[in-house]
Scaffold this active site. Structure first.
Site, PDB file in Angstrom:
ATOM      1  N   ASP A 160       1.039  -1.205  -0.094  1.00  0.00           N
ATOM      2  CA  ASP A 160      -0.246   0.183  -0.138  1.00  0.00           C
ATOM      3  C   ASP A 160       0.870   1.356  -0.188  1.00  0.00           C
ATOM      4  O   ASP A 160       1.947   1.130   0.449  1.00  0.00           O
ATOM      5  CB  ASP A 160      -0.978   0.199   1.318  1.00  0.00           C
ATOM      6  CG  ASP A 160      -1.214   1.389   1.483  1.00  0.00           C
ATOM      7  OD1 ASP A 160      -2.185   1.270  -0.152  1.00  0.00           O
ATOM      8  OD2 ASP A 160      -1.673   1.890   2.277  1.00  0.00           O
ATOM      9  N   ASP A 181      -0.235   4.628   0.593  1.00  0.00           N
ATOM     10  CA  ASP A 181      -0.484   6.140   2.330  1.00  0.00           C
ATOM     11  C   ASP A 181      -0.566   5.560   2.927  1.00  0.00           C
ATOM     12  O   ASP A 181      -0.820   3.888   3.619  1.00  0.00           O
ATOM     13  CB  ASP A 181      -2.177   6.448   2.019  1.00  0.00           C
ATOM     14  CG  ASP A 181      -2.042   7.432   0.867  1.00  0.00           C
ATOM     15  OD1 ASP A 181      -1.874   8.781   0.635  1.00  0.00           O
ATOM     16  OD2 ASP A 181      -2.115   7.188  -0.796  1.00  0.00           O
ATOM     17  N   GLU A 221      -1.210  10.169   4.921  1.00  0.00           N
ATOM     18  CA  GLU A 221      -2.215  10.375   3.820  1.00  0.00           C
ATOM     19  C   GLU A 221      -2.616  11.680   2.605  1.00  0.00           C
ATOM     20  O   GLU A 221      -2.869  12.318   3.106  1.00  0.00           O
ATOM     21  CB  GLU A 221      -3.830  10.578   4.476  1.00  0.00           C
ATOM     22  CG  GLU A 221      -4.327   8.735   5.676  1.00  0.00           C
ATOM     23  CD  GLU A 221      -4.352   7.411   4.487  1.00  0.00           C
ATOM     24  OE1 GLU A 221      -4.244   7.278   3.127  1.00  0.00           O
ATOM     25  OE2 GLU A 221      -3.539   7.063   5.240  1.00  0.00           O
ATOM     26  N   ARG A 262     -14.630  11.907  -0.625  1.00  0.00           N
ATOM     27  CA  ARG A 262     -13.638  12.985  -0.372  1.00  0.00           C
ATOM     28  C   ARG A 262     -13.449  13.865  -2.086  1.00  0.00           C
ATOM     29  O   ARG A 262     -12.929  14.869  -1.159  1.00  0.00           O
ATOM     30  CB  ARG A 262     -12.289  11.997   0.274  1.00  0.00           C
ATOM     31  CG  ARG A 262     -12.459  11.805   2.031  1.00  0.00           C
ATOM     32  CD  ARG A 262     -11.196  10.490   1.974  1.00  0.00           C
ATOM     33  NE  ARG A 262     -11.828   9.565   1.778  1.00  0.00           N
ATOM     34  CZ  ARG A 262     -10.823   8.597   1.747  1.00  0.00           C
ATOM     35  NH1 ARG A 262      -9.809   8.974   2.382  1.00  0.00           N
ATOM     36  NH2 ARG A 262     -11.087   7.365   0.666  1.00  0.00           N
ATOM     37  N   SER A 301      -2.395   1.120  -4.741  1.00  0.00           N
ATOM     38  CA  SER A 301      -2.858   2.281  -3.705  1.00  0.00           C
ATOM     39  C   SER A 301      -4.393   2.308  -3.694  1.00  0.00           C
ATOM     40  O   SER A 301      -4.865   2.942  -4.869  1.00  0.00           O
ATOM     41  CB  SER A 301      -2.323   3.467  -4.097  1.00  0.00           C
ATOM     42  OG  SER A 301      -2.237   4.702  -3.255  1.00  0.00           O
ATOM     43  N   GLY A 302      -4.907   2.907  -2.774  1.00  0.00           N
ATOM     44  CA  GLY A 302      -6.550   3.490  -3.289  1.00  0.00           C
ATOM     45  C   GLY A 302      -5.935   4.941  -2.913  1.00  0.00           C
ATOM     46  O   GLY A 302      -7.524   6.095  -3.366  1.00  0.00           O
ATOM     47  N   LYS A 315      -7.978  -4.558  -5.311  1.00  0.00           N
ATOM     48  CA  LYS A 315      -5.551  -4.160  -4.350  1.00  0.00           C
ATOM     49  C   LYS A 315      -5.611  -5.828  -5.102  1.00  0.00           C
ATOM     50  O   LYS A 315      -4.720  -6.132  -4.933  1.00  0.00           O
ATOM     51  CB  LYS A 315      -5.946  -4.193  -3.896  1.00  0.00           C
ATOM     52  CG  LYS A 315      -6.050  -1.990  -3.472  1.00  0.00           C
ATOM     53  CD  LYS A 315      -5.587  -2.062  -2.004  1.00  0.00           C
ATOM     54  CE  LYS A 315      -5.223  -0.091  -1.877  1.00  0.00           C
ATOM     55  NZ  LYS A 315      -4.299  -0.029  -0.466  1.00  0.00           N
ATOM     56  N   ASP A 356      -1.864  -0.905   5.927  1.00  0.00           N
ATOM     57  CA  ASP A 356      -2.396  -0.196   7.327  1.00  0.00           C
ATOM     58  C   ASP A 356      -3.880  -0.266   7.287  1.00  0.00           C
ATOM     59  O   ASP A 356      -3.959   0.234   8.571  1.00  0.00           O
ATOM     60  CB  ASP A 356      -1.609   0.461   7.188  1.00  0.00           C
ATOM     61  CG  ASP A 356      -1.988   1.891   6.454  1.00  0.00           C
ATOM     62  OD1 ASP A 356      -3.200   2.998   7.431  1.00  0.00           O
ATOM     63  OD2 ASP A 356      -1.714   1.605   5.379  1.00  0.00           O
TER      64      ASP A 356
END
Length: 280
Positions: free
Chosen positions: A78, A80, A87, A124, A168-169, A213, A236
């Site tokens: 991952d 962030d 982040e 977001r 990554s998201g 992912k 995480d």
């Protein structure tokens, strides 16, 4: 199983004897100034070891005695709060005065309290509408830092022939730059829509959520001709759980409780280079 104990500071010799007894091990081997290995331990004593290590700010891992780099062909990470300390979306939001609002959504999503990652990301990103895209450059140049031990861990993995995947998201603006900087093999992330130098508040294409992912890890392994069990996966947040479940070795790094509980190994104190001490 062997038990590896690690500390971000030099590991006090006084820890060896009580940990040997708690883990019902046979012998203590010194790995380096920050770590010891206790051989032939009893994993059913995990609760006692966990309590001791939590009290003394130590990290521990029960691992097979023969666990080695040769067992793996891929390190998948991952981005962030794993490969990097921030982040990115929260820091981007700071440039439009909305960091606290966006951070609250991010934190809830990573703890697993928001079940629909796609909706949380869309919500977001929508708050960033109209922001000058140069804010992304500022976040990368001024705020993005690699997590402790990241470069050491990657150099070790690459030196023994493992391939590397950053999935990554977050956003490919950052993963693309990290790919070049760290000589990573593969990346996948979301794409922010930018028109006339401004963020539109939209994400282009398929959102990289938990299932994407996991699929990316599987597809990368297939492309390399290895099984997912030959992947080491580090994460995480709750959106990392599915890809971590694919791995032969899953590592929770400074992670949310739900992730620490599911992972094979949790690093709460040491850096990403703690991985090196688990592998022969």
């Amino acid at each position: 199983m062997n038990l590896v104990i690690q500390s971000p500071k030099p590991l006090a010799a006084a820890h060896a004897k009580p940990l040997l007894a708690l883990a019902r091990g046979v012998s203590v081997q010194h790995i380096d100034a920050h770590a010891i290995r206790i051989t032939e331990t009893d994993p059913t004593q995990r609760g006692n070891v966990d309590a001791y290590c939590e009290t003394h700010a130590l990290d521990y891992a029960f691992v097979r005695p023969d666990l080695a780099w040769r067992d793996f062909g891929l390190v998948a990470m991952d981005m962030d709060s794993t490969l990097i300390t921030i982040e990115c979306i929260d820091e981007i939001a700071d440039f439009c005065g909305l960091k606290a609002e966006v951070s609250a959504i991010t934190e809830a999503a990573m703890r697993g309290e928001i079940k629909n990652f796609d909706e949380s990301l869309i919500a977001r990103v929508s708050l960033l509408k109209g922001l000058d895209a140069h804010a992304l450059d500022h976040v990368y140049a001024e705020r993005l830092q690699l997590s402790p031990g990241a470069e050491t861990m990657l150099a070790a993995a690459q030196s023994v022939g493992l391939r590397t995947l950053l999935v990554s998201g977050g956003f490919n603006f950052f993963t693309d730059r990290l790919k070049a900087r760290l000589q990573l093999d593969f990346t996948r992330a979301n794409t922010l829509d930018i028109v006339d130098g401004k963020l539109t508040g939209c994400v282009l294409g398929e959102i990289v959520n938990a299932s994407v992912k996991a699929r990316t890890v599987r597809e990368t392994c297939a492309a390399l001709g290895i099984a997912p069990a030959q992947a080491i996966v580090l994460g995480d947040g709750s959106n990392d759980l599915e890809m971590m479940a694919e791995a032969g070795l899953s590592v929770a790094f400074r992670a949310k409780p739900v992730v620490r509980a599911a992972a094979d190994v949790a690093f709460n104190h040491v850096g990403l280079d703690g991985l090196l001490r688990l592998l022969q």
